[in-house]
Write a protein that holds these residues in place. Structure first.
Motif, PDB file in Angstrom:
ATOM      1  N   ARG A 184       0.828  -1.210   0.000  1.00  0.00           N
ATOM      2  CA  ARG A 184       0.000   0.000   0.000  1.00  0.00           C
ATOM      3  C   ARG A 184       0.860   1.256   0.000  1.00  0.00           C
ATOM      4  N   GLY A 185       1.860   1.280   0.860  1.00  0.00           N
ATOM      5  CA  GLY A 185       2.743   2.440   0.891  1.00  0.00           C
ATOM      6  C   GLY A 185       3.529   2.601  -0.388  1.00  0.00           C
ATOM      7  N   PHE A 186       3.883   1.479  -0.998  1.00  0.00           N
ATOM      8  CA  PHE A 186       4.676   1.503  -2.236  1.00  0.00           C
ATOM      9  C   PHE A 186       3.940   2.229  -3.355  1.00  0.00           C
ATOM     10  N   VAL A 187       2.633   2.032  -3.431  1.00  0.00           N
ATOM     11  CA  VAL A 187       1.843   2.664  -4.494  1.00  0.00           C
ATOM     12  C   VAL A 187       1.975   4.188  -4.435  1.00  0.00           C
ATOM     13  N   PHE A 191      11.332   1.775  15.154  1.00  0.00           N
ATOM     14  CA  PHE A 191      10.683   2.958  15.719  1.00  0.00           C
ATOM     15  C   PHE A 191       9.377   2.584  16.415  1.00  0.00           C
ATOM     16  N   HIS A 192       8.581   1.713  15.805  1.00  0.00           N
ATOM     17  CA  HIS A 192       7.329   1.282  16.418  1.00  0.00           C
ATOM     18  C   HIS A 192       7.586   0.515  17.714  1.00  0.00           C
ATOM     19  N   LEU A 193       8.617  -0.306  17.742  1.00  0.00           N
ATOM     20  CA  LEU A 193       8.941  -1.033  18.972  1.00  0.00           C
ATOM     21  C   LEU A 193       9.394  -0.074  20.067  1.00  0.00           C
ATOM     22  N   LEU A 194      10.151   0.946  19.690  1.00  0.00           N
ATOM     23  CA  LEU A 194      10.555   1.960  20.675  1.00  0.00           C
ATOM     24  C   LEU A 194       9.352   2.722  21.218  1.00  0.00           C
ATOM     25  N   ARG A 195       8.426   3.048  20.335  1.00  0.00           N
ATOM     26  CA  ARG A 195       7.236   3.781  20.768  1.00  0.00           C
ATOM     27  C   ARG A 195       6.386   2.942  21.718  1.00  0.00           C
ATOM     28  N   GLN A 196       6.313   1.639  21.444  1.00  0.00           N
ATOM     29  CA  GLN A 196       5.575   0.756  22.349  1.00  0.00           C
ATOM     30  C   GLN A 196       6.255   0.671  23.713  1.00  0.00           C
ATOM     31  N   LYS A 197       7.594   0.665  23.698  1.00  0.00           N
ATOM     32  CA  LYS A 197       8.325   0.652  24.972  1.00  0.00           C
ATOM     33  C   LYS A 197       8.059   1.939  25.753  1.00  0.00           C
ATOM     34  N   ARG A 198       8.072   3.055  25.031  1.00  0.00           N
ATOM     35  CA  ARG A 198       7.891   4.350  25.685  1.00  0.00           C
ATOM     36  C   ARG A 198       6.482   4.492  26.248  1.00  0.00           C
ATOM     37  N   LYS A 199       5.493   4.027  25.481  1.00  0.00           N
ATOM     38  CA  LYS A 199       4.111   4.139  25.932  1.00  0.00           C
ATOM     39  C   LYS A 199       3.710   2.967  26.830  1.00  0.00           C
ATOM     40  N   ILE A 210       2.662  16.074   0.287  1.00  0.00           N
ATOM     41  CA  ILE A 210       1.531  15.183   0.011  1.00  0.00           C
ATOM     42  C   ILE A 210       1.899  13.741   0.338  1.00  0.00           C
ATOM     43  N   CYS A 211       3.095  13.338  -0.055  1.00  0.00           N
ATOM     44  CA  CYS A 211       3.543  11.967   0.187  1.00  0.00           C
ATOM     45  C   CYS A 211       3.549  11.650   1.683  1.00  0.00           C
ATOM     46  N   ILE A 212       4.101  12.553   2.471  1.00  0.00           N
ATOM     47  CA  ILE A 212       4.175  12.345   3.928  1.00  0.00           C
ATOM     48  C   ILE A 212       2.785  12.300   4.545  1.00  0.00           C
ATOM     49  N   LYS A 256      -1.618   9.157   6.979  1.00  0.00           N
ATOM     50  CA  LYS A 256      -3.041   8.814   7.038  1.00  0.00           C
ATOM     51  C   LYS A 256      -3.247   7.328   6.784  1.00  0.00           C
ATOM     52  N   LEU A 257      -2.498   6.800   5.869  1.00  0.00           N
ATOM     53  CA  LEU A 257      -2.667   5.413   5.451  1.00  0.00           C
ATOM     54  C   LEU A 257      -2.348   4.436   6.569  1.00  0.00           C
ATOM     55  N   PHE A 258      -1.323   4.743   7.359  1.00  0.00           N
ATOM     56  CA  PHE A 258      -0.870   3.797   8.373  1.00  0.00           C
ATOM     57  C   PHE A 258      -1.223   4.215   9.802  1.00  0.00           C
ATOM     58  N   ARG A 259      -1.182   5.512  10.077  1.00  0.00           N
ATOM     59  CA  ARG A 259      -1.471   5.936  11.442  1.00  0.00           C
ATOM     60  C   ARG A 259      -2.933   5.702  11.800  1.00  0.00           C
ATOM     61  N   ASN A 260      -3.828   5.864  10.834  1.00  0.00           N
ATOM     62  CA  ASN A 260      -5.252   5.644  11.090  1.00  0.00           C
ATOM     63  C   ASN A 260      -5.650   4.177  10.950  1.00  0.00           C
ATOM     64  N   ASN A 261      -4.681   3.336  10.616  1.00  0.00           N
ATOM     65  CA  ASN A 261      -4.953   1.911  10.448  1.00  0.00           C
ATOM     66  C   ASN A 261      -3.781   1.110  11.006  1.00  0.00           C
ATOM     67  N   PRO A 262      -3.574   1.132  12.340  1.00  0.00           N
ATOM     68  CA  PRO A 262      -2.419   0.462  12.933  1.00  0.00           C
ATOM     69  C   PRO A 262      -2.439  -1.039  12.708  1.00  0.00           C
ATOM     70  N   ALA A 263      -1.259  -1.634  12.774  1.00  0.00           N
ATOM     71  CA  ALA A 263      -1.110  -3.051  12.467  1.00  0.00           C
ATOM     72  C   ALA A 263      -1.943  -3.928  13.386  1.00  0.00           C
ATOM     73  N   GLU A 264      -2.013  -3.571  14.683  1.00  0.00           N
ATOM     74  CA  GLU A 264      -2.733  -4.428  15.630  1.00  0.00           C
ATOM     75  C   GLU A 264      -4.223  -4.505  15.312  1.00  0.00           C
ATOM     76  N   GLU A 265      -4.806  -3.386  14.850  1.00  0.00           N
ATOM     77  CA  GLU A 265      -6.222  -3.404  14.495  1.00  0.00           C
ATOM     78  C   GLU A 265      -6.464  -4.241  13.246  1.00  0.00           C
ATOM     79  N   GLU A 266      -5.556  -4.103  12.287  1.00  0.00           N
ATOM     80  CA  GLU A 266      -5.723  -4.879  11.058  1.00  0.00           C
ATOM     81  C   GLU A 266      -5.531  -6.366  11.316  1.00  0.00           C
TER      82      GLU A 266
END
Length: 457
Positions: A59-62, A205-213, A427-429, A434-444
């Motif tokens: 999805r991100g690649f597109v 980065f995601h693993l670090l954020r999980q550790k921090r939170k 626009i890319c950022i 939006k594509l990933f932050r609003n659809n986190p891996a755990e929910e998917e």
């Protein structure tokens, strides 16, 4: 500013476009391979985590492909507008790979569309996975064909330039010129390395954020840990291949572009048992100061023999000598390459040592740094590649000044394209967030694989 020297402005605009485009070109080459490997492992192990990695990466690649199309088109436009005299030769001699690069892109884009819209459509999941292979091949072929054009600029062959213009054209010889093998090898290996490092940085980065939170999303944690292990393993393999490509490239330069190698190493005098120089600076007398010297290593790097002779800059007229600041670009590229080898090796060693947590904070931060540093190494490497050929646009045939347009309006073009790239980058950022932050891996994971076992196997 708009009335500045058109040659300077043409160089600045080309540098701006290439510097921006190379980010998306690198992703276009490397991401398909990562998707292909992740899906294959997911199918082979019946592991939803790897399958989800492939889905989300695709999805991100597109998005990055869409931006790459715009910047790639801009490069084609600027070749004709900014460097018309160069295109009078190149348009005749090297048009074959330029055309084939477009064909390779469409080949990749067609199969990418089919791949994206056929998830879960086949009883045999390997059929869908097989559709990713043409995407990988198309990305690699795009890099191959466009790199042969750059190789041609360094070692132009396959034509004769006489008083009546270009004659005796051999497009195959021009495309497969002496620089092609080493340049293609280096571009592909470094692209795969860089993309693996970027994806590893995202997982870390995601693993670090999980550790921090101090979150307890075990499914997401396993997902990112598996993604990290996969990408760092690939990163290690291609870091070694990139180092090998660098060694091969140095030997090519020693034979075909000795002034480029000498400028990168501040090697002024022809001598045997030549030292390899890293870091430092030049004093008022152009003498290296504060450098790290490795006795005889430049001779070994150039010819595979510690006692071999390496040609110095004294052998070349000053007007065809590359700028000496390319030494810094070379140093940065090599240093980051060594860092990537070391970090990936350290992580893989930590996995084998049971008493060490490979996901400790410092290891994760090193991996987070690896992503942007790897992309910077790509930028530094291309700056060295292009500036190290100066003053030539077509080595030994045409200089940059001879090739450039005389239009006084390049400054305006620079401002317009700068604004365009700022908009595209923003626009890319935004879209990727939006594509990933609003659809986190755990929910998917919970939605698509509700019965998944979240423990790490």
């Amino acid at each position: 500013m708009l009335e500045m020297d058109p040659v300077l402005m043409s160089r600045l605009l080309t540098a701006l476009t290439l510097g921006f485009h190379i980010i998306f070109a690198t992703l276009g080459v490397g991401v398909p391979l990562m998707i292909c490997i992740a899906e294959f492992i997911g199918i082979r192990k019946n592991d939803p985590h790897y399958l989800l990695l492939a889905r989300r990466w695709a999805r991100g690649f597109v998005i990055t492909v869409a931006i790459g199309v715009v910047t790639g088109t801009a490069i084609g436009l600027q070749l004709s507008l900014l460097w018309p005299n160069f295109m009078q030769i190149a348009g005749h001699v090297i048009s074959l790979p330029l055309f084939m690069e477009v064909f390779a892109f469409f080949f990749e884009a067609i199969f990418l569309g089919i791949y994206l819209y056929t998830w879960d459509r086949f009883k045999n999941p390997y059929v869908h996975w097989a559709l990713s292979i043409p995407v990988v091949i198309g990305g690699a072929l795009s890099a191959f064909f466009i790199t042969t054009v750059n190789a041609f600029m360094n070692t132009p062959e396959g034509f004769f330039l006489g008083e009546e213009g270009v004659a005796a054209i051999n497009p195959i010889e021009a495309m497969f010129n002496p620089a092609t093998p080493t340049k293609v090898f280096h571009v592909l290996a470094s692209s795969y390395l860089t993309v693996a490092a970027i994806l590893a940085a995202i997982a870390a980065f995601h693993l670090l954020r999980q550790k921090r939170k101090k979150t307890s999303a075990e499914g997401a944690s396993v997902y990112h840990k598996k993604g990290l292990k996969l990408t760092v393993s690939i990163m290690f393999v291609f870091s070694l291949l990139t180092a090998l490509a660098g060694d091969v490239s140095a030997k090519f330069l020693a034979e075909h572009q000795p002034e480029k190698l000498a400028a990168a190493e501040w090697h002024f005098e022809t001598e045997e048992n030549a030292d390899l120089i890293l870091f430092g600076w030049l004093n008022a007398d152009n003498e290296p100061v504060g450098v790290l010297r490795f006795p005889g290593l430049l001779s070994f790097l150039a010819h595979g023999d510690f006692n071999s002779e390496v040609i110095g800059l004294e052998e070349f007229p000053e007007e065809v000598t590359p700028p000496l600041w390319v030494h810094y670009m070379f140093d940065l590229m090599v240093t980051i390459g060594m860092f990537l080898v070391g970090v990936s090796l350290l992580y893989l060693l930590f996995i084998k040592i049971k008493s060490v947590n490979e996901h400790n904070k410092w290891m994760l931060w090193l991996l987070v740094l690896s992503g942007p540093l790897a992309m910077l190494a790509i930028e530094f490497g291309w700056i060295y590649a292009e500036e190290g050929r100066q003053p030539w646009i077509l080595r030994g045939v045409m200089t940059v000044e001879e090739a450039a347009t005389s239009s006084p309006h390049v400054g305006l073009m620079f401002l317009l394209f700068l604004a365009l790239y700022a908009v595209l980058g923003t626009i890319c950022i935004i879209v990727l967030r939006k594509l990933f932050r609003n659809n986190p891996a755990e929910e998917e994971l919970e939605k698509k694989y509700p019965t998944i076992e979240t423990g790490d196997k």
